[in-house]
Motif scaffolding. Structure first.
Motif, PDB file in Angstrom:
ATOM      1  N   ALA A  40      39.708  73.424  77.672  1.00 35.98           N
ATOM      2  CA  ALA A  40      38.430  72.844  78.069  1.00 35.98           C
ATOM      3  C   ALA A  40      38.183  73.157  79.545  1.00 35.98           C
ATOM      4  CB  ALA A  40      38.440  71.344  77.829  1.00 35.98           C
ATOM      5  N   SER A  63      47.476  65.363  68.576  1.00 36.77           N
ATOM      6  CA  SER A  63      46.056  65.030  68.668  1.00 36.77           C
ATOM      7  C   SER A  63      45.223  65.642  67.548  1.00 36.77           C
ATOM      8  CB  SER A  63      45.504  65.490  70.018  1.00 36.77           C
ATOM      9  OG  SER A  63      45.649  66.889  70.175  1.00 36.77           O
ATOM     10  N   LYS A  87      35.466  66.280  66.797  1.00 37.76           N
ATOM     11  CA  LYS A  87      35.107  65.271  67.786  1.00 37.76           C
ATOM     12  C   LYS A  87      34.626  65.977  69.058  1.00 37.76           C
ATOM     13  CE  LYS A  87      38.984  62.433  66.191  1.00 37.76           C
ATOM     14  NZ  LYS A  87      40.232  61.721  66.608  1.00 37.76           N
ATOM     15  N   PRO A  88      33.800  65.323  69.851  1.00 32.61           N
ATOM     16  CA  PRO A  88      33.355  65.939  71.108  1.00 32.61           C
ATOM     17  C   PRO A  88      34.517  66.404  71.979  1.00 32.61           C
ATOM     18  CG  PRO A  88      32.003  64.046  70.630  1.00 32.61           C
ATOM     19  CD  PRO A  88      33.101  64.057  69.607  1.00 32.61           C
ATOM     20  N   GLU A  89      35.627  65.692  71.944  1.00 33.44           N
ATOM     21  CA  GLU A  89      36.787  66.070  72.761  1.00 33.44           C
ATOM     22  C   GLU A  89      37.497  67.322  72.249  1.00 33.44           C
ATOM     23  OE1 GLU A  89      36.160  63.055  71.430  1.00 33.44           O
ATOM     24  OE2 GLU A  89      38.018  62.083  70.736  1.00 33.44           O
ATOM     25  N   ASP A  90      37.073  67.834  71.095  1.00 36.42           N
ATOM     26  CA  ASP A  90      37.608  69.108  70.611  1.00 36.42           C
ATOM     27  C   ASP A  90      36.886  70.300  71.250  1.00 36.42           C
ATOM     28  OD1 ASP A  90      37.849  67.644  67.348  1.00 36.42           O
ATOM     29  OD2 ASP A  90      39.478  67.984  68.784  1.00 36.42           O
ATOM     30  N   THR A  91      35.839  70.032  72.007  1.00 31.49           N
ATOM     31  CA  THR A  91      35.102  71.106  72.672  1.00 31.49           C
ATOM     32  C   THR A  91      36.000  71.865  73.637  1.00 31.49           C
ATOM     33  OG1 THR A  91      32.980  69.974  72.492  1.00 31.49           O
ATOM     34  CG2 THR A  91      33.195  71.607  74.251  1.00 31.49           C
ATOM     35  N   ALA A  92      36.089  73.171  73.434  1.00 27.33           N
ATOM     36  CA  ALA A  92      36.968  74.009  74.251  1.00 27.33           C
ATOM     37  C   ALA A  92      36.815  75.464  73.799  1.00 27.33           C
ATOM     38  CB  ALA A  92      38.427  73.588  74.083  1.00 27.33           C
ATOM     39  N   THR A 121      31.963  74.077  70.423  1.00 22.97           N
ATOM     40  CA  THR A 121      31.248  73.008  71.094  1.00 22.97           C
ATOM     41  C   THR A 121      30.848  71.971  70.061  1.00 22.97           C
ATOM     42  OG1 THR A 121      30.375  74.555  72.745  1.00 22.97           O
ATOM     43  CG2 THR A 121      29.304  72.406  72.572  1.00 22.97           C
ATOM     44  N   SER A 124      27.777  65.148  70.159  1.00 26.11           N
ATOM     45  CA  SER A 124      27.939  63.778  69.647  1.00 26.11           C
ATOM     46  C   SER A 124      26.668  63.269  68.997  1.00 26.11           C
ATOM     47  CB  SER A 124      28.345  62.859  70.796  1.00 26.11           C
ATOM     48  OG  SER A 124      27.379  62.918  71.814  1.00 26.11           O
TER      49      SER A 124
END
Length: 124
Positions: A40, A63, A87-92, A121, A124
């Motif tokens: 990220a 995770s 999930k948004p936190e998987d954006t990378a 990307t 949410s």
């Protein structure tokens, strides 16, 4: 010269799925352990999943366990990363990496060849 080529990234809503591919036109992937990593913005490159050359053993970061699945298709000379329940936190940027070895490793420095990455990307 790029040995590995990732594809399949894109923009997806939270809860959606993607399948990333790692392929090589000039290298037989069946001799390689392959790992997936992600990075990220402003963060270190983190381990996601890995698979042995024969597909007999896999490993996952805690995770992503239960949501991501790594697999390989010898005939297609491709390693896949199925990503579910995004999930948004998987954006990378997601990278695949390889090394000719019977083992696998979660350490980025263990791998000798890398692709250029594919952007994932999650909105949410």
């Amino acid at each position: 010269q790029v040995d590995l080529v990732e594809s399949g990234g894109g923009l997806v809503q939270a809860g959606g799925s993607l399948r990333l591919s790692c392929a090589s036109s000039g290298r037989d992937l069946s001799y390689l352990a392959v790992g997936w990593f992600r990075q990220a913005p402003g963060m270190e490159r983190d381990f996601v999943a890995a698979i042995t050359y024969d597909g007999s053993t896999t490993d996952y970061a805690s995770s992503v366990k239960g949501r991501f699945t790594i697999s390989r298709d010898k005939a297609a000379n491709t390693v896949y990363l199925q990503i579910n329940s995004l999930k948004p936190e998987d954006t990378a940027v997601y990278y695949c990496a390889g090394r000719t070895n019977v083992l696998l490793s979660p350490e980025a420095g263990w791998y000798s060849i890398w692709g250029q990455g594919t952007q994932v990307t999650v909105s949410s």
